[in-house]
Write a protein that holds these residues in place. Sequence first.
Motif, PDB file in Angstrom:
ATOM      1  N   LEU A  12       8.061   6.343   7.346  1.00  0.00           N
ATOM      2  CA  LEU A  12       7.653   7.469   6.505  1.00  0.00           C
ATOM      3  C   LEU A  12       8.004   7.216   5.042  1.00  0.00           C
ATOM      4  O   LEU A  12       7.193   7.483   4.149  1.00  0.00           O
ATOM      5  N   GLN A  13       9.171   6.659   4.776  1.00  0.00           N
ATOM      6  CA  GLN A  13       9.555   6.334   3.406  1.00  0.00           C
ATOM      7  C   GLN A  13       8.663   5.244   2.826  1.00  0.00           C
ATOM      8  O   GLN A  13       8.266   5.301   1.658  1.00  0.00           O
ATOM      9  N   ALA A  14       8.338   4.243   3.615  1.00  0.00           N
ATOM     10  CA  ALA A  14       7.465   3.165   3.143  1.00  0.00           C
ATOM     11  C   ALA A  14       6.079   3.697   2.808  1.00  0.00           C
ATOM     12  O   ALA A  14       5.477   3.300   1.793  1.00  0.00           O
ATOM     13  N   VAL A  15       5.564   4.601   3.629  1.00  0.00           N
ATOM     14  CA  VAL A  15       4.260   5.206   3.354  1.00  0.00           C
ATOM     15  C   VAL A  15       4.317   6.045   2.079  1.00  0.00           C
ATOM     16  O   VAL A  15       3.395   6.007   1.264  1.00  0.00           O
ATOM     17  N   ILE A  17       6.306   5.631  -0.503  1.00  0.00           N
ATOM     18  CA  ILE A  17       6.398   4.721  -1.646  1.00  0.00           C
ATOM     19  C   ILE A  17       5.040   4.082  -1.929  1.00  0.00           C
ATOM     20  O   ILE A  17       4.619   3.982  -3.087  1.00  0.00           O
ATOM     21  N   ALA A  18       4.330   3.665  -0.893  1.00  0.00           N
ATOM     22  CA  ALA A  18       3.001   3.083  -1.081  1.00  0.00           C
ATOM     23  C   ALA A  18       2.032   4.097  -1.681  1.00  0.00           C
ATOM     24  O   ALA A  18       1.227   3.760  -2.562  1.00  0.00           O
ATOM     25  N   ALA A  19       2.108   5.340  -1.242  1.00  0.00           N
ATOM     26  CA  ALA A  19       1.252   6.390  -1.803  1.00  0.00           C
ATOM     27  C   ALA A  19       1.578   6.644  -3.271  1.00  0.00           C
ATOM     28  O   ALA A  19       0.671   6.853  -4.088  1.00  0.00           O
ATOM     29  N   ALA A  20       2.849   6.604  -3.620  1.00  0.00           N
ATOM     30  CA  ALA A  20       3.243   6.798  -5.022  1.00  0.00           C
ATOM     31  C   ALA A  20       2.706   5.673  -5.894  1.00  0.00           C
ATOM     32  O   ALA A  20       2.161   5.921  -6.979  1.00  0.00           O
ATOM     33  N   PHE A  21       2.818   4.436  -5.440  1.00  0.00           N
ATOM     34  CA  PHE A  21       2.282   3.313  -6.220  1.00  0.00           C
ATOM     35  C   PHE A  21       0.769   3.389  -6.344  1.00  0.00           C
ATOM     36  O   PHE A  21       0.206   3.090  -7.404  1.00  0.00           O
ATOM     37  N   ALA A  22       0.086   3.787  -5.291  1.00  0.00           N
ATOM     38  CA  ALA A  22      -1.371   3.941  -5.356  1.00  0.00           C
ATOM     39  C   ALA A  22      -1.753   5.033  -6.341  1.00  0.00           C
ATOM     40  O   ALA A  22      -2.704   4.885  -7.117  1.00  0.00           O
ATOM     41  N   THR A  23      -1.016   6.127  -6.341  1.00  0.00           N
ATOM     42  CA  THR A  23      -1.281   7.215  -7.280  1.00  0.00           C
ATOM     43  C   THR A  23      -1.096   6.744  -8.710  1.00  0.00           C
ATOM     44  O   THR A  23      -1.926   7.017  -9.580  1.00  0.00           O
TER      45      THR A  23
END
Length: 103
Positions: A12-15, A17-23
């Motif tokens: 869940l944390q990895a997802v 973080i990935a969503a934040a970088f994509a944003t």
Amino acid sequence: MWYIRTPFLLILQAVAIAAAFATFTFWPPASGRMLLVSLDGSSRSEVAKIALAGGAALLRAGALPGSMVITGNRADIVTWRHGHAILILAASGVTCGSDLRGE
């Protein structure tokens, strides 16, 4: 049973973080190069008219149909896009299909 939840929380944390970088990758700057993408089927020329009305300069056609790479002020463009579904993204190699540093 806490050991069963640990992998779930890590995933869940990895997802997150990935969503934040994509944003942050696609978040348009306040001013500078942006990609305008028509979501309502407007033509590229209609998108260009809205960009020009907002005081932007046209750089080139975008990789997607109805898209345009521009440089300008995001707030000015937003005021002119009312009535049209136009997505404003950061112009990067990911969104435009090539690296814009050479232009």
